[in-house]
Design a protein around this motif. Structure first.
Motif, PDB file in Angstrom:
ATOM      1  N   GLY A   1       0.705  -1.116  -0.125  1.00  0.00           N
ATOM      2  CA  GLY A   1       0.135   0.071  -0.030  1.00  0.00           C
ATOM      3  C   GLY A   1       0.991   1.149  -0.058  1.00  0.00           C
ATOM      4  N   LEU A   2       2.090   1.359   0.601  1.00  0.00           N
ATOM      5  CA  LEU A   2       2.803   2.483   0.764  1.00  0.00           C
ATOM      6  C   LEU A   2       3.439   2.638  -0.730  1.00  0.00           C
ATOM      7  N   VAL A   3       3.905   1.601  -1.271  1.00  0.00           N
ATOM      8  CA  VAL A   3       4.476   1.846  -2.428  1.00  0.00           C
ATOM      9  C   VAL A   3       3.323   2.358  -3.489  1.00  0.00           C
ATOM     10  N   LEU A   4       2.161   1.791  -3.676  1.00  0.00           N
ATOM     11  CA  LEU A   4       0.980   2.213  -4.377  1.00  0.00           C
ATOM     12  C   LEU A   4       0.870   3.672  -4.003  1.00  0.00           C
ATOM     13  N   VAL A   5       0.546   4.138  -2.950  1.00  0.00           N
ATOM     14  CA  VAL A   5       0.342   5.500  -2.346  1.00  0.00           C
ATOM     15  C   VAL A   5       1.579   6.525  -3.000  1.00  0.00           C
ATOM     16  N   THR A   6       2.996   5.950  -2.670  1.00  0.00           N
ATOM     17  CA  THR A   6       3.897   6.837  -3.095  1.00  0.00           C
ATOM     18  C   THR A   6       3.994   6.828  -4.816  1.00  0.00           C
ATOM     19  N   VAL A   7       3.932   5.932  -5.241  1.00  0.00           N
ATOM     20  CA  VAL A   7       3.876   5.784  -6.689  1.00  0.00           C
ATOM     21  C   VAL A   7       2.649   6.549  -7.501  1.00  0.00           C
ATOM     22  N   ALA A   8       1.531   6.079  -6.901  1.00  0.00           N
ATOM     23  CA  ALA A   8       0.504   7.082  -7.464  1.00  0.00           C
ATOM     24  C   ALA A   8       0.696   8.578  -7.254  1.00  0.00           C
ATOM     25  N   GLY A   9       0.960   9.018  -6.063  1.00  0.00           N
ATOM     26  CA  GLY A   9       1.402  10.359  -5.629  1.00  0.00           C
ATOM     27  C   GLY A   9       2.296  11.038  -6.582  1.00  0.00           C
ATOM     28  N   SER A  10       3.319  10.194  -6.773  1.00  0.00           N
ATOM     29  CA  SER A  10       4.287  10.447  -7.675  1.00  0.00           C
ATOM     30  C   SER A  10       4.011  10.909  -8.989  1.00  0.00           C
ATOM     31  N   VAL A  11       3.483  10.078  -9.408  1.00  0.00           N
ATOM     32  CA  VAL A  11       2.946   9.997 -10.834  1.00  0.00           C
ATOM     33  C   VAL A  11       2.030  11.176 -11.188  1.00  0.00           C
ATOM     34  N   THR A  12       0.890  11.611 -10.221  1.00  0.00           N
ATOM     35  CA  THR A  12      -0.090  12.514 -10.015  1.00  0.00           C
ATOM     36  C   THR A  12       0.767  13.920 -10.216  1.00  0.00           C
ATOM     37  N   PHE A  13       1.652  13.973  -9.120  1.00  0.00           N
ATOM     38  CA  PHE A  13       2.399  15.158  -8.912  1.00  0.00           C
ATOM     39  C   PHE A  13       3.353  15.404 -10.331  1.00  0.00           C
ATOM     40  N   ALA A  14       3.915  14.480 -10.967  1.00  0.00           N
ATOM     41  CA  ALA A  14       5.124  14.509 -12.102  1.00  0.00           C
ATOM     42  C   ALA A  14       3.898  15.103 -13.248  1.00  0.00           C
ATOM     43  N   LEU A  15       2.804  14.185 -13.535  1.00  0.00           N
ATOM     44  CA  LEU A  15       1.960  14.607 -14.525  1.00  0.00           C
ATOM     45  C   LEU A  15       1.358  16.081 -14.490  1.00  0.00           C
ATOM     46  N   THR A  16       0.764  16.544 -13.199  1.00  0.00           N
ATOM     47  CA  THR A  16       0.159  17.766 -13.245  1.00  0.00           C
ATOM     48  C   THR A  16       1.375  18.978 -13.305  1.00  0.00           C
ATOM     49  N   ALA A  17       2.420  18.773 -12.383  1.00  0.00           N
ATOM     50  CA  ALA A  17       3.150  19.686 -12.574  1.00  0.00           C
ATOM     51  C   ALA A  17       4.076  19.902 -14.132  1.00  0.00           C
ATOM     52  N   ALA A  18       4.176  18.831 -14.670  1.00  0.00           N
ATOM     53  CA  ALA A  18       4.579  18.848 -16.279  1.00  0.00           C
ATOM     54  C   ALA A  18       3.445  19.740 -17.150  1.00  0.00           C
ATOM     55  N   ALA A  19       2.398  19.268 -16.856  1.00  0.00           N
ATOM     56  CA  ALA A  19       1.311  20.005 -17.452  1.00  0.00           C
ATOM     57  C   ALA A  19       1.048  21.453 -17.115  1.00  0.00           C
ATOM     58  N   SER A  20       1.210  21.866 -15.991  1.00  0.00           N
ATOM     59  CA  SER A  20       0.861  23.150 -15.655  1.00  0.00           C
ATOM     60  C   SER A  20       2.220  24.013 -16.006  1.00  0.00           C
ATOM     61  N   ILE A  21       3.341  23.556 -16.134  1.00  0.00           N
ATOM     62  CA  ILE A  21       4.497  24.262 -16.572  1.00  0.00           C
ATOM     63  C   ILE A  21       4.653  24.137 -18.159  1.00  0.00           C
ATOM     64  N   GLY A  22       3.850  23.036 -18.799  1.00  0.00           N
ATOM     65  CA  GLY A  22       4.030  22.989 -20.265  1.00  0.00           C
ATOM     66  C   GLY A  22       5.083  22.305 -20.752  1.00  0.00           C
ATOM     67  N   ASP A  23       5.803  21.558 -19.867  1.00  0.00           N
ATOM     68  CA  ASP A  23       7.052  20.811 -20.183  1.00  0.00           C
ATOM     69  C   ASP A  23       7.075  19.329 -20.027  1.00  0.00           C
ATOM     70  N   ALA A  24       6.706  18.506 -21.007  1.00  0.00           N
ATOM     71  CA  ALA A  24       6.247  17.218 -20.679  1.00  0.00           C
ATOM     72  C   ALA A  24       7.751  16.543 -20.279  1.00  0.00           C
ATOM     73  N   SER A  25       8.795  17.021 -20.663  1.00  0.00           N
ATOM     74  CA  SER A  25      10.092  16.241 -20.225  1.00  0.00           C
ATOM     75  C   SER A  25      10.261  16.298 -18.874  1.00  0.00           C
ATOM     76  N   LEU A  26       9.600  17.099 -18.129  1.00  0.00           N
ATOM     77  CA  LEU A  26       9.839  17.280 -16.673  1.00  0.00           C
ATOM     78  C   LEU A  26       9.241  16.082 -15.948  1.00  0.00           C
ATOM     79  N   ALA A  27       8.310  15.513 -16.607  1.00  0.00           N
ATOM     80  CA  ALA A  27       7.391  14.424 -15.763  1.00  0.00           C
ATOM     81  C   ALA A  27       8.276  13.252 -15.506  1.00  0.00           C
TER      82      ALA A  27
END
Length: 179
Positions: A47-73
Motif C-alpha cells: 500500500g505504501l508503494v502504491l500511494v507513493t508511486v500514485a502520488g508521484s505520478v500525479t504530481f509529475a503529470l500535473t506539474a509537467a502539464a501546468s508548466i507546459g514541459d512534458a520532459s519534466l514528468a
C-alpha cells in the motif's frame, strides 16, 4: 508525507483489529503468528508503494502539464519515488511500535507530526541541522530542486529492512491480545 501518514494509519489498523478482538480467534486457528505478521507487513508495504508511486505520478503529470514541459514528468516521477525509502522507514517504525509496544501506537502519530513539522517548516524556520535530521526525508537530499543522495537512500533502506525484521520478531514474542 502522504505515504508516511498512510504507513502510520495502516499500523493503527492492525492495532484496531487486535483491540476489537478479531486477531486472537484468527491466530487460534490455522494462521500462524509469523504468517499473519508477514502478510500484514507486506500489505502495508504494498500500500505504501502504491500511494507513493500514485502520488508521484500525479504530481509529475500535473506539474509537467501546468508548466507546459512534458520532459519534466520523468524527472519529477523519479524524484517523487526517491522518497520511498524514507516512507518505508516510517512504516517500519510504526510496525515495530505495534509489534513491541502496541499500546504506544498512538504515539507514532505524534512522531509523524514532528516529522511533518520538521519537513515542512523546519528549513523556513532555520531549525538546527540535528532537528532537521529528525525527519528521515532529509537523508534523501532535496529533490526535485537538488540532488538525490544515494548513500541516504541506501541507509534509509537498510534501516527500514532491519526495523521490519525486528518488528516481525517482536510480534512473534508478545502476548495477544494487549488491550
Amino acid at each position: 508525507m502522504l505515504s508516511c501518514g498512510y504507513a502510520v494509519q495502516a499500523a493503527g489498523t492492525l492495532r484496531r483489529e487486535e483491540v476489537d478482538g478479531r486477531l486472537e480467534p484468527l491466530l487460534a486457528g490455522t494462521v500462524s503468528r509469523s504468517r499473519w505478521a508477514r502478510t500484514q507487513a507486506a500489505t502495508v508495504v504494498a500500500g505504501l508503494v502504491l500511494v507513493t508511486v500514485a502520488g508521484s505520478v500525479t504530481f509529475a503529470l500535473t506539474a509537467a502539464a501546468s508548466i507546459g514541459d512534458a520532459s519534466l514528468a520523468g524527472t519529477l516521477l523519479r524524484d517523487g519515488v526517491a522518497y520511498l525509502p524514507a516512507a518505508l522507514l516510517v512504516a517500519a517504525v510504526a510496525l515495530l511500535v505495534y509489534a513491541a509496544a502496541p499500546r504506544a501506537v498512538p504515539a507514532v502519530w505524534a512522531a509523524f507530526g514532528v516529522v511533518l513539522f520538521v519537513e515542512i517548516l523546519g528549513p523556513g524556520l532555520r531549525l538546527p541541522g540535528w532537528v532537521l535530521h529528525l525527519a528521515p526525508t532529509t537523508a534523501i537530499g532535496s529533490p526535485p530542486t537538488g540532488r538525490v543522495e544515494p548513500v541516504g537512500l541506501a541507509v534509509l533502506t537498510v534501516l527500514a529492512v532491519a526495523l521490519g525484521v525486528l518488528a516481525l520478531a517482536a510480534f512473534r514474542r508478545r502476548a495477544i491480545p494487549v488491550r
